[in-house]
Design a protein around this motif. Structure first.
Motif, PDB file in Angstrom:
ATOM      1  N   ASN A 126       0.820  -1.215   0.000  1.00 32.32           N
ATOM      2  CA  ASN A 126       0.000   0.000   0.000  1.00 32.32           C
ATOM      3  C   ASN A 126       0.856   1.268   0.000  1.00 32.32           C
ATOM      4  OD1 ASN A 126       0.998   0.005   2.601  1.00 32.32           O
ATOM      5  ND2 ASN A 126      -0.994   0.054   3.611  1.00 32.32           N
ATOM      6  N   GLY A 127       2.194   1.099  -0.084  1.00 38.43           N
ATOM      7  CA  GLY A 127       3.102   2.237  -0.162  1.00 38.43           C
ATOM      8  C   GLY A 127       3.659   2.691   1.169  1.00 38.43           C
ATOM      9  N   LEU A 128       3.263   2.064   2.267  1.00 39.92           N
ATOM     10  CA  LEU A 128       3.725   2.480   3.587  1.00 39.92           C
ATOM     11  C   LEU A 128       4.928   1.656   4.040  1.00 39.92           C
ATOM     12  CD1 LEU A 128       0.338   2.932   5.515  1.00 39.92           C
ATOM     13  CD2 LEU A 128       1.772   4.710   4.492  1.00 39.92           C
ATOM     14  N   VAL A 129       5.832   2.333   4.730  1.00 40.51           N
ATOM     15  CA  VAL A 129       6.969   1.679   5.378  1.00 40.51           C
ATOM     16  C   VAL A 129       6.800   1.870   6.875  1.00 40.51           C
ATOM     17  CG1 VAL A 129       9.467   1.696   5.720  1.00 40.51           C
ATOM     18  CG2 VAL A 129       8.520   2.025   3.429  1.00 40.51           C
ATOM     19  N   ILE A 150       6.413   6.932   1.561  1.00 41.01           N
ATOM     20  CA  ILE A 150       7.645   7.435   0.954  1.00 41.01           C
ATOM     21  C   ILE A 150       7.369   8.660   0.085  1.00 41.01           C
ATOM     22  CG2 ILE A 150       9.710   6.768  -0.304  1.00 41.01           C
ATOM     23  CD1 ILE A 150       8.573   3.857  -0.075  1.00 41.01           C
ATOM     24  N   GLU A 151       6.568   8.430  -0.925  1.00 47.24           N
ATOM     25  CA  GLU A 151       6.202   9.464  -1.888  1.00 47.24           C
ATOM     26  C   GLU A 151       4.993   8.946  -2.648  1.00 47.24           C
ATOM     27  OE1 GLU A 151       8.700  10.824  -5.509  1.00 47.24           O
ATOM     28  OE2 GLU A 151       9.375  12.141  -3.872  1.00 47.24           O
ATOM     29  N   ARG A 152       4.201   9.833  -3.174  1.00 48.11           N
ATOM     30  CA  ARG A 152       2.976   9.419  -3.854  1.00 48.11           C
ATOM     31  C   ARG A 152       3.267   8.412  -4.966  1.00 48.11           C
ATOM     32  NH1 ARG A 152      -2.242  11.178  -4.297  1.00 48.11           N
ATOM     33  NH2 ARG A 152      -3.272  10.894  -6.302  1.00 48.11           N
ATOM     34  N   ASN A 153       2.524   7.306  -4.961  1.00 46.08           N
ATOM     35  CA  ASN A 153       2.607   6.258  -5.996  1.00 46.08           C
ATOM     36  C   ASN A 153       3.949   5.524  -6.016  1.00 46.08           C
ATOM     37  OD1 ASN A 153      -0.031   6.815  -6.922  1.00 46.08           O
ATOM     38  ND2 ASN A 153       0.740   8.446  -8.250  1.00 46.08           N
ATOM     39  N   VAL A 154       4.675   5.543  -4.909  1.00 51.38           N
ATOM     40  CA  VAL A 154       5.932   4.791  -4.815  1.00 51.38           C
ATOM     41  C   VAL A 154       5.728   3.605  -3.881  1.00 51.38           C
ATOM     42  CG1 VAL A 154       8.351   4.837  -4.134  1.00 51.38           C
ATOM     43  CG2 VAL A 154       7.339   6.833  -5.241  1.00 51.38           C
ATOM     44  N   LEU A 155       5.988   2.399  -4.380  1.00 46.84           N
ATOM     45  CA  LEU A 155       5.903   1.185  -3.567  1.00 46.84           C
ATOM     46  C   LEU A 155       7.309   0.788  -3.124  1.00 46.84           C
ATOM     47  CD1 LEU A 155       3.327  -0.955  -5.571  1.00 46.84           C
ATOM     48  CD2 LEU A 155       2.916   0.767  -3.809  1.00 46.84           C
ATOM     49  N   PRO A 156       7.502   0.441  -1.863  1.00 49.11           N
ATOM     50  CA  PRO A 156       8.842   0.129  -1.331  1.00 49.11           C
ATOM     51  C   PRO A 156       9.288  -1.290  -1.677  1.00 49.11           C
ATOM     52  CG  PRO A 156       7.218  -0.032   0.413  1.00 49.11           C
ATOM     53  CD  PRO A 156       6.466   0.409  -0.812  1.00 49.11           C
ATOM     54  N   LEU A 157      10.001  -1.434  -2.779  1.00 47.13           N
ATOM     55  CA  LEU A 157      10.427  -2.755  -3.234  1.00 47.13           C
ATOM     56  C   LEU A 157      11.698  -3.242  -2.546  1.00 47.13           C
ATOM     57  CD1 LEU A 157       9.871  -2.362  -7.094  1.00 47.13           C
ATOM     58  CD2 LEU A 157       8.286  -3.283  -5.389  1.00 47.13           C
ATOM     59  N   SER A 158      12.491  -2.324  -1.988  1.00 45.44           N
ATOM     60  CA  SER A 158      13.749  -2.718  -1.356  1.00 45.44           C
ATOM     61  C   SER A 158      14.048  -1.805  -0.180  1.00 45.44           C
ATOM     62  CB  SER A 158      14.906  -2.668  -2.368  1.00 45.44           C
ATOM     63  OG  SER A 158      14.993  -1.384  -2.980  1.00 45.44           O
ATOM     64  N   LEU A 159      14.662  -2.383   0.857  1.00 48.55           N
ATOM     65  CA  LEU A 159      15.005  -1.659   2.078  1.00 48.55           C
ATOM     66  C   LEU A 159      16.393  -2.082   2.545  1.00 48.55           C
ATOM     67  CD1 LEU A 159      11.718  -2.343   4.116  1.00 48.55           C
ATOM     68  CD2 LEU A 159      12.235  -0.226   2.893  1.00 48.55           C
ATOM     69  N   SER A 160      17.104  -1.150   3.169  1.00 46.56           N
ATOM     70  CA  SER A 160      18.343  -1.500   3.854  1.00 46.56           C
ATOM     71  C   SER A 160      18.482  -0.600   5.069  1.00 46.56           C
ATOM     72  CB  SER A 160      19.558  -1.343   2.940  1.00 46.56           C
ATOM     73  OG  SER A 160      20.727  -1.824   3.597  1.00 46.56           O
ATOM     74  N   LEU A 161      18.781  -1.214   6.203  1.00 51.31           N
ATOM     75  CA  LEU A 161      18.822  -0.518   7.485  1.00 51.31           C
ATOM     76  C   LEU A 161      20.230  -0.601   8.062  1.00 51.31           C
ATOM     77  CD1 LEU A 161      17.135   0.815   9.819  1.00 51.31           C
ATOM     78  CD2 LEU A 161      16.762  -1.506  10.680  1.00 51.31           C
ATOM     79  N   SER A 162      20.712   0.524   8.621  1.00 51.62           N
ATOM     80  CA  SER A 162      22.034   0.521   9.235  1.00 51.62           C
ATOM     81  C   SER A 162      22.001   1.317  10.532  1.00 51.62           C
ATOM     82  CB  SER A 162      23.065   1.154   8.272  1.00 51.62           C
ATOM     83  OG  SER A 162      24.355   1.090   8.830  1.00 51.62           O
ATOM     84  N   LEU A 171      18.014   4.558   7.064  1.00 53.69           N
ATOM     85  CA  LEU A 171      17.183   3.626   6.302  1.00 53.69           C
ATOM     86  C   LEU A 171      17.149   4.049   4.848  1.00 53.69           C
ATOM     87  CD1 LEU A 171      15.044   1.333   6.060  1.00 53.69           C
ATOM     88  CD2 LEU A 171      13.320   3.048   6.678  1.00 53.69           C
ATOM     89  N   ALA A 172      17.567   3.158   3.966  1.00 53.72           N
ATOM     90  CA  ALA A 172      17.498   3.405   2.523  1.00 53.72           C
ATOM     91  C   ALA A 172      16.289   2.669   1.964  1.00 53.72           C
ATOM     92  CB  ALA A 172      18.773   2.934   1.829  1.00 53.72           C
ATOM     93  N   ILE A 173      15.526   3.367   1.111  1.00 52.67           N
ATOM     94  CA  ILE A 173      14.311   2.799   0.525  1.00 52.67           C
ATOM     95  C   ILE A 173      14.367   2.989  -0.990  1.00 52.67           C
ATOM     96  CG2 ILE A 173      11.794   2.839   0.485  1.00 52.67           C
ATOM     97  CD1 ILE A 173      11.857   4.167   3.228  1.00 52.67           C
ATOM     98  N   GLY A 174      14.136   1.916  -1.716  1.00 50.13           N
ATOM     99  CA  GLY A 174      14.026   1.981  -3.169  1.00 50.13           C
ATOM    100  C   GLY A 174      12.726   1.338  -3.601  1.00 50.13           C
ATOM    101  N   GLY A 175      12.249   1.722  -4.775  1.00 49.60           N
ATOM    102  CA  GLY A 175      10.978   1.143  -5.218  1.00 49.60           C
ATOM    103  C   GLY A 175      10.603   1.550  -6.617  1.00 49.60           C
ATOM    104  N   THR A 176       9.330   1.752  -6.831  1.00 47.66           N
ATOM    105  CA  THR A 176       8.791   2.041  -8.160  1.00 47.66           C
ATOM    106  C   THR A 176       9.020   3.510  -8.509  1.00 47.66           C
ATOM    107  OG1 THR A 176       6.622   2.400  -7.146  1.00 47.66           O
ATOM    108  CG2 THR A 176       7.068   0.219  -8.055  1.00 47.66           C
ATOM    109  N   ASN A 177      10.301   3.871  -8.522  1.00 51.50           N
ATOM    110  CA  ASN A 177      10.730   5.241  -8.732  1.00 51.50           C
ATOM    111  C   ASN A 177      12.214   5.180  -9.060  1.00 51.50           C
ATOM    112  OD1 ASN A 177      11.816   7.991  -7.744  1.00 51.50           O
ATOM    113  ND2 ASN A 177       9.607   8.299  -7.648  1.00 51.50           N
ATOM    114  N   VAL A 178      12.767   6.223  -9.647  1.00 49.39           N
ATOM    115  CA  VAL A 178      14.190   6.214 -10.005  1.00 49.39           C
ATOM    116  C   VAL A 178      15.084   6.675  -8.860  1.00 49.39           C
ATOM    117  CG1 VAL A 178      13.682   6.574 -12.450  1.00 49.39           C
ATOM    118  CG2 VAL A 178      14.040   8.561 -10.965  1.00 49.39           C
ATOM    119  N   HIS A 179      14.502   7.104  -7.744  1.00 47.69           N
ATOM    120  CA  HIS A 179      15.286   7.652  -6.644  1.00 47.69           C
ATOM    121  C   HIS A 179      15.524   6.620  -5.542  1.00 47.69           C
ATOM    122  CE1 HIS A 179      13.216  11.553  -8.071  1.00 47.69           C
ATOM    123  NE2 HIS A 179      14.424  11.506  -8.600  1.00 47.69           N
TER     124      HIS A 179
END
Length: 243
Positions: A126-129, A150-162, A171-179
């Motif tokens: 649903n786009g929430l982390v 994260i941002e409108r219409n961005v789904l969190p496909l990948s996460l990395s926590l340090s 926390l790094a978040i990547g997903g259906t976006n280029v950022h």
């Protein structure tokens, strides 16, 4: 009379990116196989395949992570549930785990997961982390600390926590976006509450969805390297300095 002997048990893994993890201390691989979690010792000279399965999810398993340095395993599924399993002994040959908590907070599939001792970060379809921390009254259970879109219409496909400082996390978040989105937050050591969770920066460079992330600390330089893999077929390395 013929004697039938089992030489090995094997099962295919699910196709999701984060559906397996390796526990170095126990020489154990855990991976999602349909609705079950299969346990396999790849270093076993007998190569007997799967040595145990964990049953409890009602749909395909999507994410599997050991919380390294602890006796806990975290799994997520298309049944919208997250389960926390605990090793009941140190038996490497026949490991025994029991589910000690089922998180039923979600109404959509869990698509990404990242863990550290005391912290679980979950990305939902649903786009929430959401960030879960240890319950101060029971260190084996987790409570919801913070949830962010994260941002409108961005789904969190990948996460990395340090864990960058004593109680400070990145926390790094990547997903259906280029950022790549970098968040920072702190955990109150007395209550385990999440404080000051905010977007620290947004990394630009990829040209398609970001589907894999991993942090690595460099002791000699005193900073962090973030590796990001994208559907644009490029892997980028980012150097992050902590002020």
């Amino acid at each position: 009379m013929s004697i039938v002997k089992t030489e090995g048990i094997f099962i295919g893994a699910n196709q999701q990116n984060q559906v397996s993890d390796f526990n170095k201390e126990r020489s154990l691989v855990a991976f999602g196989a349909g609705k079950t979690i299969a346990l396999w010792n790849p270093l076993d000279s007998k190569n007997t395949g799967v040595i145990a399965t964990l049953k409890g999810h009602n749909a395909d398993v999507t994410c599997v992570n050991f919380i390294h340095g602890t006796n806990l395993l975290v799994t997520a599924s298309e049944d919208f549930h997250v389960k926390i399993w605990k090793f009941q002994d140190d038996d490497i040959i026949n490991p025994h785990l029991e589910c000690i908590q089922t998180i039923e907070h979600y109404t959509h599939t869990i698509v990404s997961l990242s863990v550290l001792p005391g912290v679980i970060v979950i990305g939902c379809a649903n786009g929430l982390v959401s960030i879960w921390t240890q319950d101060p009254t029971n260190e084996e259970l987790f409570q919801l600390g913070h949830e962010v879109a994260i941002e409108r219409n961005v789904l969190p496909l990948s996460l990395s926590l340090s864990n960058v400082l004593a109680n400070k996390y990145m926390l790094a978040i990547g997903g259906t976006n280029v950022h790549v989105f970098i968040f920072s937050f702190t955990i109150n050591p007395e209550t385990n509450a999440i404080d000051n969770c905010k977007l620290a920066t947004k990394l630009e460079g990829h040209e398609d969805w970001v589907k894999s992330l991993a942090f690595r600390y460099q002791e000699t330089a005193g900073d962090y390297i973030l590796c990001s893999g994208s559907q644009d077929r490029y892997i980028r390395l980012w150097r992050i300095k902590i002020n």
